[in-house]
Write a protein that holds these residues in place. Structure first.
Motif, PDB file in Angstrom:
ATOM      1  N   ILE A 175       8.781  -1.425  -6.308  1.00 30.75           N
ATOM      2  CA  ILE A 175       7.489  -1.247  -6.991  1.00 30.75           C
ATOM      3  C   ILE A 175       7.541   0.029  -7.834  1.00 30.75           C
ATOM      4  CG2 ILE A 175       5.033  -0.739  -6.632  1.00 30.75           C
ATOM      5  CD1 ILE A 175       5.114  -2.629  -4.233  1.00 30.75           C
ATOM      6  N   VAL A 176       7.097  -0.101  -9.101  1.00 29.10           N
ATOM      7  CA  VAL A 176       7.103   1.072  -9.988  1.00 29.10           C
ATOM      8  C   VAL A 176       5.728   1.338 -10.606  1.00 29.10           C
ATOM      9  CG1 VAL A 176       9.571   1.053 -10.552  1.00 29.10           C
ATOM     10  CG2 VAL A 176       7.988  -0.375 -11.887  1.00 29.10           C
ATOM     11  N   GLY A 177       4.722   0.554 -10.203  1.00 24.31           N
ATOM     12  CA  GLY A 177       3.393   0.835 -10.746  1.00 24.31           C
ATOM     13  C   GLY A 177       2.383  -0.183 -10.258  1.00 24.31           C
ATOM     14  N   SER A 178       1.100   0.148 -10.440  1.00 25.47           N
ATOM     15  CA  SER A 178       0.047  -0.793 -10.027  1.00 25.47           C
ATOM     16  C   SER A 178      -1.209  -0.544 -10.850  1.00 25.47           C
ATOM     17  CB  SER A 178      -0.262  -0.647  -8.533  1.00 25.47           C
ATOM     18  OG  SER A 178      -0.739   0.654  -8.250  1.00 25.47           O
ATOM     19  N   SER A 231       0.808  -1.228   0.000  1.00 21.42           N
ATOM     20  CA  SER A 231       0.000   0.000   0.000  1.00 21.42           C
ATOM     21  C   SER A 231       0.840   1.277   0.000  1.00 21.42           C
ATOM     22  CB  SER A 231      -0.935   0.005   1.208  1.00 21.42           C
ATOM     23  OG  SER A 231      -1.639   1.214   1.227  1.00 21.42           O
ATOM     24  N   SER A 232       1.870   1.315   0.841  1.00 18.05           N
ATOM     25  CA  SER A 232       2.635   2.555   0.966  1.00 18.05           C
ATOM     26  C   SER A 232       3.290   2.947  -0.363  1.00 18.05           C
ATOM     27  CB  SER A 232       3.661   2.357   2.083  1.00 18.05           C
ATOM     28  OG  SER A 232       4.614   3.336   2.025  1.00 18.05           O
ATOM     29  N   CYS A 239       2.577   1.819  -3.467  1.00 15.06           N
ATOM     30  CA  CYS A 239       1.578   2.040  -4.533  1.00 15.06           C
ATOM     31  C   CYS A 239       0.868   3.385  -4.333  1.00 15.06           C
ATOM     32  CB  CYS A 239       0.550   0.913  -4.547  1.00 15.06           C
ATOM     33  SG  CYS A 239       1.230  -0.678  -5.055  1.00 15.06           S
ATOM     34  N   SER A 240       0.588   3.737  -3.100  1.00 15.26           N
ATOM     35  CA  SER A 240      -0.134   4.994  -2.825  1.00 15.26           C
ATOM     36  C   SER A 240       0.727   6.203  -3.187  1.00 15.26           C
ATOM     37  CB  SER A 240      -0.528   5.075  -1.351  1.00 15.26           C
ATOM     38  OG  SER A 240      -1.283   3.964  -0.986  1.00 15.26           O
ATOM     39  N   ARG A 241       2.005   6.129  -2.846  1.00 12.71           N
ATOM     40  CA  ARG A 241       2.903   7.240  -3.189  1.00 12.71           C
ATOM     41  C   ARG A 241       2.951   7.430  -4.706  1.00 12.71           C
ATOM     42  NH1 ARG A 241       7.457   7.535  -5.463  1.00 12.71           N
ATOM     43  NH2 ARG A 241       7.977   5.323  -5.273  1.00 12.71           N
ATOM     44  N   ILE A 242       3.107   6.321  -5.421  1.00 13.40           N
ATOM     45  CA  ILE A 242       3.171   6.409  -6.891  1.00 13.40           C
ATOM     46  C   ILE A 242       1.840   6.912  -7.448  1.00 13.40           C
ATOM     47  CG2 ILE A 242       3.331   5.020  -8.997  1.00 13.40           C
ATOM     48  CD1 ILE A 242       5.391   3.257  -7.416  1.00 13.40           C
ATOM     49  N   CYS A 243       0.744   6.399  -6.900  1.00 10.31           N
ATOM     50  CA  CYS A 243      -0.586   6.821  -7.377  1.00 10.31           C
ATOM     51  C   CYS A 243      -0.734   8.336  -7.220  1.00 10.31           C
ATOM     52  CB  CYS A 243      -1.660   6.077  -6.576  1.00 10.31           C
ATOM     53  SG  CYS A 243      -3.328   6.496  -7.060  1.00 10.31           S
ATOM     54  N   PHE A 244      -0.385   8.842  -6.051  1.00  5.09           N
ATOM     55  CA  PHE A 244      -0.500  10.283  -5.831  1.00  5.09           C
ATOM     56  C   PHE A 244       0.421  11.059  -6.779  1.00  5.09           C
ATOM     57  CE2 PHE A 244       1.307  14.082  -3.879  1.00  5.09           C
ATOM     58  CZ  PHE A 244       0.169  14.878  -3.870  1.00  5.09           C
ATOM     59  N   GLU A 245       1.701  10.642  -6.853  1.00  3.45           N
ATOM     60  CA  GLU A 245       2.681  11.412  -7.648  1.00  3.45           C
ATOM     61  C   GLU A 245       2.339  11.372  -9.141  1.00  3.45           C
ATOM     62  OE1 GLU A 245       6.632  10.113  -6.635  1.00  3.45           O
ATOM     63  OE2 GLU A 245       6.467  10.881  -4.585  1.00  3.45           O
ATOM     64  N   ASP A 284      -2.522  10.958   1.495  1.00  3.49           N
ATOM     65  CA  ASP A 284      -3.428  10.276   2.435  1.00  3.49           C
ATOM     66  C   ASP A 284      -4.694   9.792   1.743  1.00  3.49           C
ATOM     67  OD1 ASP A 284      -1.665  10.659   4.433  1.00  3.49           O
ATOM     68  OD2 ASP A 284      -2.762  12.259   5.445  1.00  3.49           O
ATOM     69  N   VAL A 285      -5.231  10.617   0.857  1.00  5.05           N
ATOM     70  CA  VAL A 285      -6.455  10.211   0.144  1.00  5.05           C
ATOM     71  C   VAL A 285      -6.137   9.016  -0.758  1.00  5.05           C
ATOM     72  CG1 VAL A 285      -8.178  10.930  -1.560  1.00  5.05           C
ATOM     73  CG2 VAL A 285      -7.516  12.487   0.288  1.00  5.05           C
ATOM     74  N   ALA A 286      -5.000   9.077  -1.450  1.00  3.66           N
ATOM     75  CA  ALA A 286      -4.594   7.937  -2.290  1.00  3.66           C
ATOM     76  C   ALA A 286      -4.397   6.692  -1.429  1.00  3.66           C
ATOM     77  CB  ALA A 286      -3.303   8.288  -3.049  1.00  3.66           C
TER      78      ALA A 286
END
Ligand SMILES: CC(C)(COP(=O)(O)OP(=O)(O)OC[C@H]1O[C@@H](n2cnc3c(N)ncnc32)[C@H](O)[C@@H]1OP(=O)(O)O)[C@@H](O)C(=O)NCCC(=O)NCCS
Length: 293
Positions: free
Chosen positions: A75-78, A21-22, A24-30, A49-51
């Motif tokens: 991890i580079v994507g999801s 989660s940590s 993937c969430s960072r990448i999702c947000f960025e 936080d929302v991501a």
């Protein structure tokens, strides 16, 4: 999952795990923040936080398939597939901005399409930010067809309902009536998503002449709504105390509803493209799609 060699880096795909989660969430947000900023739009996720809230839920919910891409153990994507209803839903897909445009997104998309084929989903749907040429081209070359343009709209609560329409919270006993309206509009139900929303307490139903004529899983970016007529949707939208996330998603070809929303103070945030592959029924009533699930 098998390793693949692309033009520049070795990438491995595997199923996602709650412990991802940590990253993937960072990448999702960025990823969303960067593409939105490049085009001068507000980001789909206002904060990490929302991501994190969304990605954590997706990685642990049994109704979602998840896949992550790794290179060198990092991890580079999801990507995710909503498997709760007869038509599967894709997203959010994100690739670390450091390694975008290297076909990792294509692999992550192919992985969820393979999964949908394996599970014999009749069709797959997604919503795409119209300003993002790369995702538009990627999905089209994977077989997705653009179906219609959707306005994401946000603004203050409207507080006006058409005469003769009542809106109340949905309860589990409403599920059958909700599924009936959804099948009337789309040709299939969205029972899995609707039941989750009823349990969460975000779903509402509209009643007209003593029966349920529409419902919303919430009014917002990651929620859908259907109604037998536009008046049902106007009641659901008009009764909402707020519009969650980036806003509600209004099909532009439903000119009457779009103009009604504009006339009641909602503003257009961005335009998205609804794309599908496999079974797609032209909607037979009024509806708001969901960006994710
Ligand atoms: C969208 C996203 C997941 C794509 O992943 P990616 O790894 O960067 O993309 P890929 O390299 O796999 O694929 C891009 C494809 O589009 C093509 N492409 C890019 N821009 C294009 C354009 N303007 N016109 C036509 N094709 C274009 C590329 O050539 C490539 O096709 P190819 O594989 O045939 O060479 C990634 O860019 C991302 O995370 N973006 C930010 C978040 C986002 O927008 N998510 C999607 C929400 S709808």
């Amino acid at each position: 999952m098998a390793n693949i060699q692309n033009a520049q880096i070795l990438v491995a795909l595997r199923a996602g795990r709650p412990t991802d989660s940590s990253a993937c969430s960072r990448i999702c947000f960025e990823a969303f923040e960067r593409i939105a900023r490049q085009h001068n739009f507000p980001p789909d996720f206002p904060s990490v936080d929302v991501a994190t809230g969304l990605i954590t839920m997706l990685l642990s919910h049994p109704g979602f398939f998840s896949v992550v891409a790794e290179t060198g153990g990092e991890i580079v994507g999801s990507n995710f597939l909503d498997e709760r209803s007869p038509i599967a839903g894709v997203g959010p897909i994100t690739v670390d901005p450091k390694v975008q445009n290297l076909r990792i997104g294509r692999r992550l998309m192919q992985a969820v399409l393979d999964r949908a084929a394996e599970r014999q989903f009749a069709g797959v749907r997604l919503l795409q930010s119209a300003y993002h040429s790369r995702s538009l081209a990627l999905y089209a070359t994977l077989g997705f067809l653009p179906r219609e343009s959707i306005a994401c709209m946000q603004g203050p609560a409207i507080g006006v309902l058409p005469a003769g329409y009542q809106v109340r919270h949905a309860v589990e006993a409403d599920l059958e009536a909700c599924n009936r309206v959804c099948t009337f509009v789309h040709g299939h139900d969205r029972a899995g998503e609707t039941l989750d929303a009823i349990k969460l307490g975000t779903a509402t139903v509209v009643e007209h002449e003593g029966r349920v004529t529409g419902y919303a899983t919430d009014l917002g970016f990651i929620a859908h709504a259907v109604g037998e007529t536009n008046r049902d949707l106007m009641a659901l939208i008009g009764a909402a105390s707020a519009f969650a996330g980036t806003g509600i998603l209004v099909p532009l070809r439903n000119g009457a509803l779009f103009q009604w929303c504009l006339g009641h103070g909602l503003r257009v945030v961005q335009v998205l493209t609804l794309m599908t592959t496999g079974l797609y029924n032209e909607p037979a009533g009024a509806y708001l799609p969901s960006v994710l699930y």
